[in-house]
Design an enzyme around this catalytic site. Structure first.
Site, PDB file in Angstrom:
ATOM      1  N   ARG A 616      45.402  41.532  35.183  1.00 23.17           N
ATOM      2  CA  ARG A 616      46.096  42.671  35.764  1.00 23.17           C
ATOM      3  C   ARG A 616      46.168  42.522  37.278  1.00 23.17           C
ATOM      4  O   ARG A 616      45.275  41.958  37.908  1.00 23.17           O
ATOM      5  CB  ARG A 616      45.375  43.970  35.417  1.00 23.17           C
ATOM      6  N   VAL A 617      47.246  43.037  37.837  1.00 28.34           N
ATOM      7  CA  VAL A 617      47.402  42.959  39.286  1.00 28.34           C
ATOM      8  C   VAL A 617      46.260  43.680  39.980  1.00 28.34           C
ATOM      9  O   VAL A 617      45.784  43.249  41.032  1.00 28.34           O
ATOM     10  CB  VAL A 617      48.763  43.541  39.709  1.00 28.34           C
ATOM     11  N   ASP A 618      45.791  44.754  39.358  1.00 30.27           N
ATOM     12  CA  ASP A 618      44.657  45.450  39.978  1.00 30.27           C
ATOM     13  C   ASP A 618      43.358  44.676  39.767  1.00 30.27           C
ATOM     14  O   ASP A 618      42.316  45.061  40.255  1.00 30.27           O
ATOM     15  CB  ASP A 618      44.526  46.892  39.463  1.00 30.27           C
ATOM     16  N   ASP A 619      43.419  43.577  39.020  1.00 33.38           N
ATOM     17  CA  ASP A 619      42.283  42.671  38.883  1.00 33.38           C
ATOM     18  C   ASP A 619      42.464  41.428  39.739  1.00 33.38           C
ATOM     19  O   ASP A 619      41.759  40.438  39.569  1.00 33.38           O
ATOM     20  CB  ASP A 619      42.095  42.247  37.420  1.00 33.38           C
TER      21      ASP A 619
END
Length: 748
Positions: A616-619
Site C-alpha cells: 500500500r502507498v501508505d506502507d
C-alpha cells in the site's frame, strides 16, 4: 501506458541439461519467441530496437509489441538461470520458472502467443470479447447494444461504470440450476472439513440447490425482498455460502461480516446498511478456542438499537460441536434457531430475475479507523468476471478439486470460494478450523484427504508454515496438487520459492494474484502454462485490464519504473460505488489521479515488463527522500535463514522524516542476540542499500494478525510510535496476547 511487457528469451529459460525441452520453442508455438536467438549481436540490436519502441509508440499494446522480440533484459542475463517446471528446484540463482511442455500443452492458455491474441482483442474490442464470454451464461434477456458504459474522469461528471445493462439474469441460477441442468447434479459442490479431525460433510450440486432454496424461501417468508440487505455473521460452515447464494436467488443484497470482527465493527455495519435480518451461529471452535459469536451479535444488536436501527429477526445456527443449545443466550421474539425453521421450507424457489446492474452484495472494508466503506458489487459483470478469472488464472479443469483457505467474510471468499468456482461447476473444499490445528500439517492432511489439485492461500500462511519446518509438509504426499496460488499481499521471493519447492515439489506453477475488494477479481496474475514466472512478481495483466504506473503528478511512466498503480479503463468486475456515499467513492479512488482508478498500491515494472507490487502507498516509507516499500524490506529480512517473518512500518524521525522500524519473528529455537540484530540490518543493506537499513529491530514472538492471517499494521505503527493508548480495537486478532508481548519487548 504498458511498456516492455516481455517474456524471457526461451534459450535463457532452461538449464543446460534441459535445453532441448523448452516448450516455447516447440512446433506448437509460432516463431514468436524462437527467431533471432542465436546471435549475440542480433540480441543487442533487438534490445536497442525495443528501447526505441518504448519511446516511439504511445498505445496500450506497447507491451505486446515488445513480446514479439527479445525482452529488454534478456541480453543481460549472465547465465542459464531458470528452471523448467517439475525438473529441478528454484533457487536464488533462478530468475524464472518456466512451464513444462506437458503443462503448457494442456493449459487453458497454452502459450504467450495465445495470451497476446486474447489480450489484444480484450483491449481493442472489449464489447465483443466480454459479450462472447458472457453468452456462455444464462440470460433471461440479453443486454442492449452498448455492452459497457463508463466515465472514469471526475472532471467530466460523476464516475459511472455499467456492464451488460439491460441484460436480465441471476447469478444463483447460473451457479446452481444451470449446472444441475447440464448434468452436474450428482457432482460434489462442497467438501466441508470441520475443526476436529474426522468431522466432515459433503453436498452435491442438487443438494446444494435444494438447501439454497430452503433458505431463500424462509427469507421470503419473513419479508425479505429484492434490494433488502441481509447481514451474515457466520464461520466457515457450509451454511455461509448457502446463505449467500440464497440471498442472490431472491435479489436480496448480502453483506457478509467476517466472524472475527468485534461487536462494535458489526454494529457499524448494521447501522449503515439497516438489514432485515442478521444470520449467525451460536459459537464456533477454531483450533482449541471457542468463539461465542451469538454473544457478539447480541451486543452489536443492542448497540445498533440504541443508535436507531433495530433488528427484528436473528437466525442462529445451532453448532452443537461448539456450544450446547441450552447454554446459548436467547432473546425471545427475536431469535430463532436455523434448524427449527429452514429444514421445513420447500426445496424449490422461483428465481428473482435481475438487471445486470442490480446490486449483488455489499462488503465492508475494515472499520478500524473512521466509518467503514461499503463496497457495492453488481450482478452481471461480477458474474462474468469472477468465473472467467477463476477459469484462466488457475487453469481450472472439471476434474480439479479446489481449496481456497480464505474466509467468506473477505472478498476472496466471495469471488474464489463461492461465486467463481461454483459458476464453473467446481468442487470446493471448505475448512472450518485453523491451518495449524491440531498441528502444522493439517493443511496437507486436508490436501491428501480430498486430493486437492488447486490450493490458494495467503503469503502469511506460507511464511507461518515455513517457520514450522518442512517435516510437517513432507510427511504428506501432496501428489494431487497441480496449481498453487497466493493472495492478499505481495509474496516475498524466498517464501515463493519455499511454496514452489517444498509445497509444490517444484512441479506446480504459482498464480501470484494481485487484486482488491474493489476490483472483484484478479487484475494482474500469471496464467499457468502461458509464460515464465518470476518469484515474487504478479507478472502480467489479465484480459481487459489496462494497468498504468504514474508518478506523483499523475503522469504515466514508461519502461522500467516505480510509482503508483492505476487502471485506465473499466472491467466487468469493478465495484460501482460505496454504499450511500458516492462522493467518497469518487474522492478515494478517482480524484487522486483524474482519469484513472487509483488502486492505493505502489508498484514497480521491471525491464521485462513484469509487475511487482510494493505494498500500500501508505506502507511506503520516505526516508531522507528515498521511497521504500515495506514489502521490499520485509522480503530482504525474511531471506535471512534465521528470520521466519517480518513486518515493517515507518515512524517519524527528526532528521530523516521517517525511519524504518522492523518487527522480526525468528525461526523456532533461535535466540535473540545483538549479533543477529546487526546481521539482519546488514542483510537489508546488502540486498537493497544502506538507505533501507532498519533503524530498529523489534523482536516479535508473533505478529498481531486477524484470524484470516492479515497482519494488523495499524497496531504495529502504534507500538512503534509508543502511542499505546491509541491501539484501538484488537478483538479481531487471532492472538490478542501478542500485543502485550510486543509492548514488553519494545526496549529489548
Amino acid at each position: 501506458m504498458l511498456s516492455s511487457q516481455g517474456v524471457l528469451d526461451p534459450i535463457l529459460c532452461v538449464t543446460q541439461k534441459n535445453k532441448n525441452k523448452n516448450p516455447f520453442c516447440s512446433s506448437s508455438v509460432s516463431s514468436l519467441f524462437c527467431n533471432n536467438i542465436n546471435s549475440s549481436s542480433r540480441r543487442r540490436r533487438n534490445h536497442k530496437n525495443l528501447m526505441s519502441t518504448n519511446h516511439r509508440t504511445n498505445n496500450y499494446l506497447r507491451h505486446l509489441e515488445s513480446m514479439k522480440i527479445l525482452p529488454s533484459g534478456a541480453g543481460r542475463i549472465p547465465r542459464l538461470n531458470a528452471v523448467i517446471l517439475g525438473e529441478s528446484l528454484a533457487t536464488e540463482e533462478n530468475d524464472f520458472v518456466v512451464p513444462s511442455q506437458d503443462f503448457a500443452n494442456q493449459a487453458n492458455v497454452k502459450s504467450p502467443e495465445q495470451y497476446l491474441k486474447m489480450y489484444k482483442r480484450s483491449i481493442e474490442d472489449p464489447a465483443g470479447f466480454w459479450s462472447e464470454i458472457a453468452s456462455e451464461f444464462y440470460w433471461k434477456q440479453k443486454w442492449g447494444d452498448q455492452v459497457c458504459h463508463e466515465n472514469f474522469d471526475v472532471r467530466k461528471g460523476n464516475v459511472n461504470i455499467e456492464w451488460f445493462k439491460g441484460g436480465i439474469t441471476n447469478i444463483c441460477y447460473n451457479c446452481l440450476d444451470r449446472n444441475v441442468e447440464a448434468g452436474l447434479g450428482d457432482k460434489v459442490a462442497f467438501y466441508w472439513e470441520g475443526n476436529e479431525l474426522g468431522v466432515d460433510a459433503t453436498l452435491t450440486y442438487t443438494q446444494l440447490l435444494h438447501q439454497v432454496c430452503q433458505v431463500a424461501n424462509y427469507l421470503k417468508d419473513i419479508g425479505v425482498k429484492k434490494g433488502d440487505a441481509v447481514i451474515i455473521y457466520l464461520p466457515m460452515l457450509m451454511e455461509l455460502p448457502i446463505t449467500m447464494l440464497a440471498c442472490a436467488r431472491i435479489g436480496a443484497v448480502h453483506s457478509v461480516v467476517f466472524a472475527g470482527f468485534s461487536s462494535e465493527s458489526l454494529s457499524q455495519r448494521i447501522i449503515d446498511c439497516k438489514p432485515k435480518v442478521v444470520i449467525t451461529c451460536n459459537a464456533v471452535k477454531r483450533g482449541s478456542k471457542v468463539i461465542y459469536l451469538k454473544d457478539i451479535v447480541d451486543t452489536a444488536i443492542n448497540d445498533s438499537t440504541q443508535n436507531g436501527v433495530s433488528i427484528d429477526v436473528c437466525v442462529t445456527y445451532d453448532n452443537k460441536l461448539a456450544l450446547k443449545r441450552e447454554e446459548t443466550k436467547w432473546t425471545k421474539g427475536r431469535d430463532i434457531w436455523w434448524q427449527d425453521v429452514i429444514p421445513h421450507c420447500p426445496t424449490t424457489c422461483p428465481v428473482e430475475w435481475l438487471d445486470a446492474e442490480d446490486p449483488l452484495f455489499l462488503l465492508y472494508t475494515s472499520g478500524s479507523t473512521g466509518k467503514p466503506k461499503g463496497v457495492v458489487h453488481t450482478t452481471g459483470g461480477y458474474m462474468v468476471y469472477t468465473a472467467t478469472t477463476f477459469k484462466y488464472a488457475f487453469d481450472y479443469k472439471p476434474s480439479d478439486i479446489y481449496w481456497c483457505t480464505a474466509d467468506c467474510g473477505w472478498i476472496t471468499g466471495h469471488s474464489y470460494v463461492t461465486y467463481g468456482p461454483i459458476l464453473n461447476g467446481a468442487t470446493v473444499v471448505l475448512y472450518e478450523g485453523a491451518p495449524n490445528y491440531p498441528d502444522a500439517g493439517r493443511s496437507w492432511n486436508i490436501v491428501d484427504k480430498y486430493k486437492v489439485s488447486i490450493f490458494y492461500t495467503a503469503p502469511t500462511l506460507v511464511r507461518s508454515l515455513m517457520r514450522d519446518g518442512d517435516e510437517h509438509v513432507t510427511r504428506y504426499s501432496r501428489k494431487s496438487l497441480r496449481v498453487l496460488g497466493s493472495v492478499g499481499e505481495p509474496i516475498n521471493p524466498s517464501a515463493w520459492r519455499w511454496f514452489y519447492n517444498v509445497i509444490g515439489d517444484s512441479r506446480c506453477p504459482i498464480s501470484d494474484t494481485w487484486w482488491q475488494t474493489e476490483t472483484g477479481g484478479f487484475m494482474i496474475t500469471p496464467l499457468p502454462g502461458a509464460w515464465p514466472q518470476k518469484p515474487g512478481s504478479a507478472t502480467c495483466p489479465f484480459f481487459g485490464v489496462q494497468p498504468v504506473i504514474v508518478d506523483e503528478n499523475g503522469v504515466e511512466i514508461e519502461g522500467e519504473c516505480s510509482g503508483y498503480l492505476c487502471i485506465k479503463k473499466s472491467w466487468p468486475g469493478a465495484f460501482r460505488t460505496l454504499y450511500g456515499d458516492h462522493e467518497r467513492y469518487e474522492t478515494t479512488y478517482f480524484k487522486p489521479f483524474a482519469g484513472y482508478y487509483f488502486s492505493g498500491d505502489g508498484c514497480s515494472r521491471d525491464k521485462d515488463g513484469y509487475y511487482w507490487l510494493t505494498g500500500r502507498v501508505d506502507d511506503v516509507i520516505n526516508v531522507s527522500g528515498h521511497r521504500i516499500g515495506t514489502a521490499e524490506v520485509e522480503s530482504a529480512l525474511v531471506s535471512h535463514p534465521k528470520c521466519a517473518e517480518a513486518a515493517v512500518v515507518g515512524v517519524e524521525h527528526e532528521v530523516k522524516g521517517q525511519s524504518i522500524y522492523a518487527f522480526v519473528t525468528l525461526v523456532d529455537g533461535v535466540p535473540y542476540s545483538e549479533e543477529l540484530r546487526k546481521d539482519l540490518v546488514l542483510t537489508v543493506r546488502k540486498q537493497i542499500g544502506a538507505f533501507a537499513a532498519p533503524d530498529k529491530i523489534h523482536w516479535a514472538p508473533g505478529l498481531p494478525k486477524t484470524r484470516s492471517g492479515k497482519i494488523m499494521r495499524r497496531i504495529l505503527r502504534k507500538i512503534a510510535s509508543r502511542q499505546l493508548d491509541e491501539l484501538g480495537d484488537t478483538s479481531t486478532l487471532a492472538e490478542p496476547n501478542v500485543v502485550t508481548e510486543l509492548i514488553e519487548l519494545a526496549d529489548s
